[in-house]
Write an enzyme that holds these catalytic residues in place. Structure first.
Site, PDB file in Angstrom:
ATOM      1  N   TYR A  31     -18.635  23.025  76.289  1.00 14.09           N
ATOM      2  CA  TYR A  31     -18.781  22.017  77.339  1.00 14.09           C
ATOM      3  C   TYR A  31     -20.223  21.526  77.376  1.00 14.09           C
ATOM      4  O   TYR A  31     -21.135  22.316  77.595  1.00 14.09           O
ATOM      5  CB  TYR A  31     -18.454  22.623  78.707  1.00 14.09           C
ATOM      6  CG  TYR A  31     -17.115  23.275  78.794  1.00 14.09           C
ATOM      7  CD1 TYR A  31     -15.954  22.597  78.418  1.00 14.09           C
ATOM      8  CD2 TYR A  31     -16.989  24.591  79.238  1.00 14.09           C
ATOM      9  CE1 TYR A  31     -14.714  23.215  78.493  1.00 14.09           C
ATOM     10  CE2 TYR A  31     -15.748  25.204  79.324  1.00 14.09           C
ATOM     11  CZ  TYR A  31     -14.614  24.521  78.951  1.00 14.09           C
ATOM     12  OH  TYR A  31     -13.389  25.121  79.016  1.00 14.09           O
ATOM     13  N   LYS A  86     -12.050  24.629  72.306  1.00 14.58           N
ATOM     14  CA  LYS A  86     -11.492  24.153  73.570  1.00 14.58           C
ATOM     15  C   LYS A  86     -12.496  23.196  74.202  1.00 14.58           C
ATOM     16  O   LYS A  86     -13.618  23.584  74.516  1.00 14.58           O
ATOM     17  CB  LYS A  86     -11.263  25.350  74.497  1.00 14.58           C
ATOM     18  CG  LYS A  86     -10.708  25.013  75.860  1.00 14.58           C
ATOM     19  CD  LYS A  86     -10.672  26.267  76.765  1.00 14.58           C
ATOM     20  CE  LYS A  86     -10.202  25.927  78.176  1.00 14.58           C
ATOM     21  NZ  LYS A  86     -10.389  27.051  79.106  1.00 14.58           N
TER      22      LYS A  86
END
Lengths: 312, 312, 312, 312, 312
Positions: free
Chosen positions: A178, A209
């Site tokens: 992220y 992810k």
């Protein structure tokens, strides 16, 4: 239903010959022989503390951590991702789940406005191998990197070494990446997310992810995801599930991420475990129906509603 | 009186087969075969320096550290928690006490307003194993994490590895977890404490010592504790004793923490050792009467007052 | 003259069986079979650079470091404490001195107003064991902790591990503990010094060197020292000598520290080595007469003045 | 010409028996059997980047690093000090030079006004031992400490361990010690430099390279150096050569440093290598004539001017 | 076409005898038996994230990382430099490429205005040796140092040790060195770049990649490069390719860097991979025609235009 066999698993060159079979077994187990990943994210008890497990709109079932293992056991998932200690406590009673040990975590108490995020590795890879030696069905490890944080370097170096060590022992690796920190203006920017996906490829993760990008008038989120799924190369890209939305919306998004955006699966947590056990189990089946079974959204919704079943 | 036997001890999967019996022995010893924990906290000589041991309202007996070991030896406790060096100096003369080595500590000189707290690990796990090899009755280790501190990451990673290493050698682990630092507005918030308890579960601690939450008009402290005792899952929750209060109040709170709040015991320091030896010994018996013997408050007070005895 | 024998040496539990005799030998050597400690502090060449060795009021003999070893050899001391390198250079010519290797040191150039103090460990314990293996008469190690410094954690963790490692190899340990830093309002506060002494006990030091507390109208420095000497438990407390004062004053203070304050000896540097060799030698004998020989002040002064001799 | 033999080499006690002969050999080689040190400093390509090697007043010969090795080979020196990589590249072609591997270095880009200096250790001692095993004539290692820097602790601890490790393997050690940083008002203060010299003694260095102190109306630089050369004890003191001055001035200063100030040699870089090969070679001979041959200045100047030769 | 043979390879002294042949093989392979280096830089997916791989003016072929390996395989290059994970994923399908593992990388999210650059080492050297043991054709490693950064020390020490370890195992080393940070006024200053080149020599790199200096009215960029190529000594200097320019300009610059500036090759990334596969392949051949084949610019342009071929 997509299917792969042993010969179709691409084994990276950092897996030594003696652990080649182990890696293939783990890859096939994690993807349930499909090459697609249904990841049940159960690491939020540290990441979000009790906010995700207790409060308005959250099933009382979620107040106790065993809920996660009941879902993982009764539902249909690829892997259950949780911290080492949680897995160690419950795995003896839930031996059939494929576990992915989340190697780092932080609480959300210190906000980005106070300090850029750093999520430290909590234990060495050898503790994971010990779990495996003790009979726990560990197929891989996970790690979160906050790109753009002033502490990026610490996470990059921990992840870089972790992936090498995991592959050297036949484990698969999922990176959570992220962009976050003072330097990051828009965490959901598609181009930035593609950069994150490419970073995962360079580090050699098996899966990455990412957050789904923000769509706009010109392109939907799934369409914009294409840049990232290309940039990630042989590292399979899956999208984070985010906060709880209704099942129809959620399943539709997931279907588009895979069939439009090029994702190879999902990584879902709150959307599943904040529901009652029964409903959560059905949602895992509906998600897996799409991710692993290539169902259309309607049929997956039927699975969620219990009018149809899905099993592997 | 609650009783467990070897078969009822849940051995986490990070305890290897060769240390399974050791872990069970340690767990049973620490909980005196009850599954409940009576922890006598003796780590304040660093944490609070001499403030807890000398001054108005503190028995002169407490001026010398041997007081702690006399209490532990003559009273009824589960484990005595102290730093490695203190244990090493006195254990030869008090061999029957179950010791828990506190692995980290800091003084209170630097206040949170100057810097967020970091309590460093003071010695490696191998020094604890050496103590055990030398014949000291060490059953486990303890570690304090200040969640929300800007230095949280250092404590999380030390604790994460420590638990793995302790279990790998058959030792039990107690975490002290206190939210503290610039980012923490209310250290006694029940929801926050539940998050701390869940963190302990994810790290794999056997027990977690939390502060009791602040009660309000809607719910008592003990009622609010339920969220935390659920969140901690298989990690047993015990509450810190805090500063000295009268015995009746203290024992009532403890009884409620266990029977209303879901706690599995107590972790008490100042309340015990700031009293004279005789009184302190009787208080350990009264506390153990509740924690280990399931006594009602009145009967425990009789133990404290010396009109009844409690032994295991 | 106080005397102890092998059986009276309290061996802490972190000394393994194979090094138990070594520890007892070192303890008896360091205390000259008295249980009392006469420590000749020779670590100031880094701590205070050349300020302590050259200038007005300092004997020209002190300009060269060999002065320290001549004093240690011709005088009567328990142990000579100096940095590893200094000991390595001179020990071959002064083989009979009992050496304590000071493990950390810093210069005084950066003042506390610029940064809180941190004194780093300069070499690993194995380098000390190597010295011993090479035939140097090393009986122990020393380490300074600045409690209340923002860097307290680094010194606490170095000291904590060092003590375990030293004991594991039969060496004794002396901690220098001084509260210092932005957070410390009064370094000479008796209660604070008692806290420092208790910290040494928790870390497991054999001896702790503290500054003598500041006396006031209600209690003398020595009377106030009692709190600290009790708090240190089985860790023997000795007071730092401080800057040079006349011998009569110095010896009187020392006598009171022992016989009123509960100290078990002295740790003296500048007061000794800033004098000419002859005078310094006589002062070591006078100090030892009090510390090791239980002489009264007058008789010790006679030793200093050369009208009486003191030897072991 | 001063001469020492094997028996006159003082071997510090941290040199183990098995490396005693190696240490003596290295000491004699470095000092060319004189006990005096002629150190040719060749570490400035990192320290000063290309400022010392290219520009007005610098011979074109100095543009290429091989110049340094030609000088070292054709001139008369004791040891050539350079970084590991430079030595590794040229030593095969210049096998007869005595090499001292400089273990740390930093560029001068970040000025002290921006941050206090820290010069990190660039490689472990084992890489130096490997060079030696590969046949390179390495006789010792060097390290720079900036005393008074806010990063002093890091350099002190690296140097402290390095000296122990070097001696344990029979290598000699030269410390460069310069007081520098926000806390240092006057780097050339004689008393401060004496403190630096004493620090080197405490760390156990064989030689210490200091800046010559600033003289004043009361005492010349060489006279003021006496305090430092006494403070350094058995650690031989040599002065840095500084920026290029004319040969007569330079040689006169050197002679006074040795015969007035108590230095045992020189450490010279720019003054040598910024000249053409022929001139530089003659200067090394002139310097060595003073340092190693005890020549008077006039005769050394004749060597520099080529009217006389100097060889060992 | 320049040619070298085994005897002309200068093996640095930190390559042990057992890996001497390996080093020579790697050196000859990397330079294609010419002593010149054609480095295809493929590490930008982290360094510049997806900015270099997707967007206006970039071929769609570049969206997927496999593009890099197709170019490396079908074109003519010396070595392909990429991060460990990327190499591990694609090397099994592209076994004939000579790989250089880039050991450190950072994203460009945190700008120099926010913090000086630090690019951390992402994995240990042993992970590279493992890759080699697993059959990947790894000939060397690469590392970037930002000189003048406040974090310079961390990169210097990682690089310093890395080079020793790489050579100890027969691998060649390329350093990327860029002056950058608050302290650096002009990154393209010729004198500064020469200092960077000299630093690489002191660390012992086999090749150093610098930015070409900025030319001015007195001297062209290539003319100014001479200072650096001399300063680098036996460390071969190659220039970074920078952002994409037209092929004629690029090839002209490269020719001048080699034949005027003293460079021994090129290090080119974006200029190559941002083109379509066919065009990129032709450009690698044109570059290699100059670097490895000593072609004039016109003939190299013919290679780029496909009217002539170049192979080894």
């Amino acid at each position: 239903m997509p299917t792969i066999n042993r010969d179709l698993v691409r084994v990276p060159a950092d897996v030594p010959a003696e652990f080649r079979d182990t890696y293939i077994n783990n890859y096939l187990a994690a993807t349930q022989n499909t090459g697609r990943l249904m990841l049940f994210a159960c690491d939020q008890k540290i990441e979000h503390m009790n906010d995700d497990f207790f409060g308005e709109g959250i099933s009382a079932d979620d107040a106790e951590p065993e809920h996660l293992f009941k879902i993982g056991s009764q539902g249909v998932i690829g892997i259950l991702a949780g911290q080492r200690g949680l897995v160690a406590q419950f795995a003896p009673d839930y031996p059939d789940i494929n576990y992915l040990v989340k190697m780092n975590s932080k609480t959300h108490l210190v906000k980005t406005s106070q300090d850029d995020p750093y999520s430290p590795q909590l234990y060495g890879i050898e503790t994971v191998l010990d779990l495996r030696d003790n009979g726990v069905n560990v197929v891989g490890v996970g790690y979160t990197i906050y790109l753009g944080s002033e502490h990026e370097s610490m996470m990059m170096t921990e992840a870089g070494q972790l992936i090498a060590d995991a592959h050297a022992n036949g484990l698969i690796v999922v990176l959570w990446i992220y962009p976050r920190g003072e330097a990051v203006a828009d965490e959901k920017d598609a181009h930035l997310i593609a950069g994150a996906a490419g970073t995962a490829a360079c580090l050699g993760a098996d899966f990455v992810k990412c957050n789904p990008p923000k769509g706009d008038d010109n392109a939907s989120s799934a369409e914009k995801l294409v840049e990232a799924s290309k940039a990630s190369g042989r590292t399979g890209l899956v999208c984070a599930g985010g906060s709880t939305v209704d099942a129809a919306t959620f399943l539709t998004q997931l279907h588009e991420q895979i069939h439009v955006g090029g994702a190879v699966g999902n990584a879902t947590g709150r959307n599943i475990h904040q529901r009652s056990l029964d409903e959560a189990v059905r949602l895992t089946k509906a998600i897996s129906a799409i991710t692993l079974g290539d169902y259309e959204v309607d049929r997956a919704l039927a699975v969620f509603n219990g009018t149809e079943d899905f099993s592997l």
